[in-house]
Design a protein around this motif. Structure first.
Motif, short mmCIF file in Angstrom:
data_model
loop_
_atom_site.label_atom_id
_atom_site.label_comp_id
_atom_site.label_asym_id
_atom_site.label_seq_id
_atom_site.Cartn_x
_atom_site.Cartn_y
_atom_site.Cartn_z
N SER A 1 0.83 -1.21 0.00
CA SER A 1 0.00 0.00 0.00
C SER A 1 0.86 1.26 0.00
CB SER A 1 -0.93 -0.01 1.21
OG SER A 1 -1.71 1.17 1.26
N ASN A 2 1.90 1.29 0.83
CA ASN A 2 2.78 2.46 0.89
C ASN A 2 3.53 2.66 -0.42
OD1 ASN A 2 2.02 3.09 3.50
ND2 ASN A 2 3.69 1.94 4.44
N LEU A 3 3.97 1.57 -1.03
CA LEU A 3 4.66 1.68 -2.32
C LEU A 3 3.74 2.27 -3.38
CD1 LEU A 3 6.52 -1.78 -2.36
CD2 LEU A 3 7.62 0.46 -2.24
N LEU A 4 2.47 1.90 -3.34
CA LEU A 4 1.51 2.41 -4.32
C LEU A 4 1.14 3.86 -4.02
CD1 LEU A 4 -0.81 -0.71 -4.54
CD2 LEU A 4 0.55 0.20 -6.43
N ARG A 5 0.82 4.17 -2.78
CA ARG A 5 0.36 5.51 -2.43
C ARG A 5 1.42 6.57 -2.70
NH1 ARG A 5 -4.36 5.36 0.64
NH2 ARG A 5 -4.93 3.29 1.42
N ARG A 6 2.67 6.20 -2.56
CA ARG A 6 3.75 7.17 -2.78
C ARG A 6 4.26 7.15 -4.22
NH1 ARG A 6 7.59 6.51 2.43
NH2 ARG A 6 8.84 7.96 1.19
N GLY A 7 3.63 6.36 -5.07
CA GLY A 7 3.98 6.36 -6.48
C GLY A 7 5.29 5.66 -6.78
N THR A 8 5.70 4.74 -5.91
CA THR A 8 6.99 4.06 -6.09
C THR A 8 6.86 2.79 -6.92
OG1 THR A 8 7.70 4.93 -3.95
CG2 THR A 8 8.97 3.10 -4.86
N ARG B 1 4.96 14.75 -9.06
CA ARG B 1 3.53 14.67 -8.78
C ARG B 1 3.18 13.19 -8.64
NH1 ARG B 1 -0.81 13.86 -12.05
NH2 ARG B 1 0.47 14.06 -13.94
N THR B 2 2.53 12.84 -7.55
CA THR B 2 2.22 11.43 -7.31
C THR B 2 1.39 10.87 -8.45
OG1 THR B 2 2.24 11.80 -4.93
CG2 THR B 2 1.21 9.78 -5.71
N PRO B 3 1.85 9.83 -9.12
CA PRO B 3 1.10 9.28 -10.25
C PRO B 3 -0.20 8.64 -9.79
CG PRO B 3 2.98 7.88 -9.71
CD PRO B 3 3.11 9.10 -8.87
N SER B 4 -1.13 8.50 -10.72
CA SER B 4 -2.45 7.97 -10.38
C SER B 4 -2.67 6.56 -10.91
CB SER B 4 -3.54 8.88 -10.96
OG SER B 4 -3.44 8.93 -12.39
N ARG B 5 -1.73 6.02 -11.70
CA ARG B 5 -1.93 4.72 -12.32
C ARG B 5 -0.70 3.83 -12.17
NH1 ARG B 5 -5.99 4.12 -16.23
NH2 ARG B 5 -7.37 5.92 -16.40
N VAL B 6 -0.93 2.54 -12.30
CA VAL B 6 0.13 1.53 -12.30
C VAL B 6 -0.07 0.65 -13.52
CG1 VAL B 6 1.06 -0.50 -11.12
CG2 VAL B 6 0.43 1.51 -9.80
N LEU B 7 1.03 0.28 -14.18
CA LEU B 7 0.94 -0.60 -15.34
C LEU B 7 0.90 -2.05 -14.89
CD1 LEU B 7 1.08 -0.95 -18.47
CD2 LEU B 7 3.56 -1.16 -18.20
N MET B 8 -0.11 -2.77 -15.33
CA MET B 8 -0.21 -4.21 -15.12
C MET B 8 -0.08 -4.90 -16.48
SD MET B 8 -0.69 -4.86 -11.89
CE MET B 8 -1.08 -3.94 -10.40
N ALA B 9 0.73 -5.95 -16.53
CA ALA B 9 0.96 -6.62 -17.82
C ALA B 9 1.24 -8.10 -17.60
CB ALA B 9 2.12 -5.97 -18.57
N PRO C 1 -5.91 2.44 -12.21
CA PRO C 1 -5.89 3.50 -11.21
C PRO C 1 -5.46 2.96 -9.85
CG PRO C 1 -7.88 3.64 -12.54
CD PRO C 1 -7.21 2.34 -12.90
N ILE C 2 -4.55 3.66 -9.20
CA ILE C 2 -4.04 3.21 -7.91
C ILE C 2 -5.17 3.07 -6.89
CG2 ILE C 2 -2.60 3.92 -5.95
CD1 ILE C 2 -0.59 5.02 -7.96
N ILE C 3 -6.17 3.92 -7.00
CA ILE C 3 -7.28 3.87 -6.05
C ILE C 3 -8.00 2.52 -6.10
CG2 ILE C 3 -9.05 4.81 -7.59
CD1 ILE C 3 -10.03 6.47 -5.16
N GLU C 4 -7.93 1.81 -7.24
CA GLU C 4 -8.55 0.49 -7.35
C GLU C 4 -7.72 -0.58 -6.64
OE1 GLU C 4 -9.51 -0.81 -11.27
OE2 GLU C 4 -10.42 1.09 -11.86
N LEU C 5 -6.46 -0.27 -6.37
CA LEU C 5 -5.55 -1.26 -5.81
C LEU C 5 -5.43 -1.19 -4.29
CD1 LEU C 5 -2.69 -0.87 -8.44
CD2 LEU C 5 -4.40 -2.68 -8.36
N VAL C 6 -5.60 0.00 -3.72
CA VAL C 6 -5.36 0.16 -2.29
C VAL C 6 -6.64 -0.11 -1.50
CG1 VAL C 6 -3.36 1.68 -2.44
CG2 VAL C 6 -5.64 2.67 -2.61
N ASP C 7 -7.16 -1.33 -1.67
CA ASP C 7 -8.32 -1.76 -0.91
C ASP C 7 -7.86 -2.63 0.26
OD1 ASP C 7 -7.49 -4.05 -2.16
OD2 ASP C 7 -9.25 -4.26 -3.45
N GLU C 8 -8.71 -3.47 0.77
CA GLU C 8 -8.36 -4.29 1.93
C GLU C 8 -7.25 -5.28 1.61
OE1 GLU C 8 -10.46 -7.44 5.04
OE2 GLU C 8 -11.67 -6.37 3.56
#
Length: 643
Positions: free
Chosen positions: A319-326, A359-367, A402-409
């Protein structure tokens, strides 16, 4: 040991004569004058190199023993397997003009020099490195060359310096190193020296890195201005040999499921910027170690076990890696492709260290990648890296989520969860899906096994109980036990019956460890299924039967095929209504090893065809569903009628 005291295995003899191991076993059986073993074990004997060479020449099996094989046997003879890395490392260093012989005997060095004159110094070094990796393939989890190149491509192209903190034999570091300032660290001193030699061949930056001239914590493996780069010895997590180093790129294939990585003594380490790694998740320690060495804006590319994407214990760090755009991308790879021969599914994590003005990115690439689309996926990553807001949606291949879809429970970053095709599919996406499906259909036709009419006569048979009695086979049966979700990968009846990647885990205490070449059998509603194990690191799951053949007497694919085909008499019902397999009542034909291998080769082709057909069926059903939904949603339409 030197000269005529050198010994060889059956596999070595097969290489020397350019034949398979079955031929060597046949020679031993048919020729009374074949040299007697001088060591080893009953199932894996060793023979005198001098005696074997004389016999091969006298029998006309070879006109002359290949020089490369003479070189390797002399190198093997210079020390046992525990010291082989030291001998190979010194030989490679000598070929690079470094040092003087200490562990390499004079006769061996003379042959090595002759071979280098024929093949060139770099060719001779690569031969030694590759043969060493082959000998220790079960112990070394080396990154395949195609995946190493792919990971290096993901890390570039702007990097000027690169670090691999768990570099092993240096395959991944060397793939990323050409033209760069390269740094490495490896726990085993011999491996560090071998990685240094590989780095020299790769042509890392023209000058030794400035930091490489300091002995900062670890023993240097010998970087020089001529070789470029430096590999140091030591435990990267406990004793970082590069404590003050920052680089533009980190590439790493860390050890998986490492239990004693230093959790207790490193709880307050400043590297844990994203959270203390759980004791059973050493991979998240390696992720943060890599980030600690990155300059702002730098990229880290790590090969990770797929389970690291969704283990509950790692949710906070993910979650921290995603929220900080890392964490910028997660790329799935097929099992067996990139995990040192195991069936474990693996992912590649691509991380970028944020800069102060990011600027903190809003998306992550999944492939999802395979050997056929590595370049396309790498291109998708570089497009996304240049434009972090890019909206990518190529069904079955890649999507920006979108990162917001990933940082769930769950904080599950498993790519396959986000690449489904059952919803809307674009025209471009469906064309790609259709093209890949057509390619697989074409490949399927080439996998249909060939066979010719037989005699129709029943072959004489022997029970597995008899084969076990004479030592040609060992049998283990696993009872019922709970799989607790932690520890080592465990093969279950589902994996044997339906195929697929091994993702389940359990603790190894008291469990049977499976070896490559073993045959595992399971009972399902459709009858008995068998699977020949070609991976390392698996445990035997509940209710499974393991058959371990002596490879000099029983071909595993022959065994798996006939046990499956001739098993009805060995299956019985129980009071609970379930079916049970009694392996000792099963039978196989009584054939020579050469005939076994002939049948075994066809059975292997059948198993490969079955696996591809199973995967293709699933893909075809997914494509049909996707097309149906897309037509209904209006994102696709029927083709226009011909004019």
């Amino acid at each position: 040991m030197a000269g005529d005291e050198a010994s060889v295995t059956a596999a070595d003899i097969a290489r020397m004569a350019g034949v398979g191991r079955a031929a060597v076993s046949n020679w031993r059986r048919r020729h009374e004058d074949f040299p007697e073993p001088v060591g080893g074990t009953a199932t894996s004997p060793t023979f005198s190199l001098g005696a074997v060479e004389a016999w091969l020449l006298a029998q006309g099996k070879v006109a002359e023993l290949p020089l490369r094989e003479r070189v390797w046997q002399q190198v093997r003879a210079a020390g046992d397997d525990l010291r082989l890395g030291e001998v190979v490392a010194e030989a490679a260093e000598l070929l690079l003009g470094q040092g003087r012989p200490h562990t390499v005997p004079a006769p061996a060095w003379e042959l090595i020099r002759r071979y280098a004159e024929e093949e060139g110094g770099p060719g001779a070094i690569r031969f030694l490195l590759d043969r060493y990796a082959d000998v220790h393939s079960r112990r070394l989890a080396e990154t395949p060359a195609e995946i190493a190149d792919f990971m290096a491509h993901l890390a570039g192209p702007d990097a000027q310096s690169v670090l691999d903190p768990a570099c092993g034999l240096g395959v991944l570091l060397a793939a990323a190193a050409p033209g760069l300032r390269a740094y490495g660290q490896e726990y085993d001193d011999s491996l560090a020296r071998l990685a240094q030699s590989r780095l020299a061949l790769a042509g890392a930056g023209d000058e030794t890195p400035a930091a490489g001239r300091k002995r900062a914590g670890g023993r240097a493996a010998g970087g020089t201005p001529e070789t470029g780069g430096e590999v140091r010895t030591g435990d990267s997590l406990r004793h970082d040999a590069w404590p003050d180093l920052t680089v533009d790129a980190v590439v790493c294939h860390p050890p998986f499921n490492e239990r004693h990585w230093g959790y207790d003594e490193l709880t307050s380490d400043p590297r844990w910027e994203y959270g203390l790694p759980p004791k059973m998740e050493s991979e998240l320690a390696w992720v943060q170690h890599a980030l600690a060495h990155l300059a702002p804006g730098g990229v880290a590319v790590l090969l990770m076990p797929a389970i690291a994407a969704n283990r509950r214990s790692g949710r906070r760090i993910r979650s921290n890696l995603l929220r900080r755009g890392t964490l910028r991308a997660v790329i799935g790879l097929p099992p067996k492709v990139a995990s040192g021969g195991t069936a474990l599914p693996v992912h590649i994590w691509v991380l970028r260290k944020p800069t102060a003005d990011d600027r903190t990115p809003s998306r992550v690439l999944m492939a999802e990648a395979d050997l056929g689309n590595l370049d396309a996926v790498a291109e998708r990553w570089h497009e996304f890296r240049a434009d972090p807001d890019l909206d990518v949606d190529r069904p079955g291949e890649s999507r920006t989520v979108p990162i917001i879809e990933l940082v769930d429970e769950d904080v599950d970053v498993t790519p396959s969860r986000y690449l489904g095709t059952e919803e809307q599919v674009s025209a471009e996406g469906y064309l790609l899906l259709r093209e890949r499906l057509a390619e697989r259909l074409g490949r399927l036709a080439t996998l249909v096994p060939e066979a010719v009419p037989g005699t129709g006569q029943e072959l004489p048979s022997v029970t597995l109980a008899e084969l076990e009695r004479i030592g040609a086979l060992a049998v283990w049966q696993a009872g019922r036990f709970e799989i607790d979700g932690s520890g080592d990968p465990v093969l279950t009846d589902r994996h044997v019956l339906d195929g697929g990647a091994v993702e389940t885990r359990t603790r190894p205490e008291g469990r049977v460890r499976i070896e490559p070449g073993d045959v595992v059998a399971a009972i399902g509603t459709g009858g008995l299924a068998t699977r020949v194990i070609e991976e390392t690191g698996l445990l035997l799951g509940p209710r499974l039967v393991l058959l371990r053949p002596d490879p000099d007497r029983l071909d595993p694919f022959f065994l798996a095929g006939f046990v499956r085909a001739l098993s009805p008499g060995a299956t019985t019902g129980t009071q609970s209504g379930s079916t049970r397999f009694d392996p000792r009542r099963a039978q196989v034909p009584r054939l020579s090893v050469e005939e076994q291998r002939r049948y075994g080769d066809t059975f292997r082709r059948i198993f490969t065809f079955e696996a591809e057909l199973r995967e293709l069926t699933t893909s075809g059903q997914t494509a049909a569903t996707a097309l149906t939904h897309a037509l209904a949603a209006g994102t696709l339409a029927p083709p226009s009628p011909l004019a």
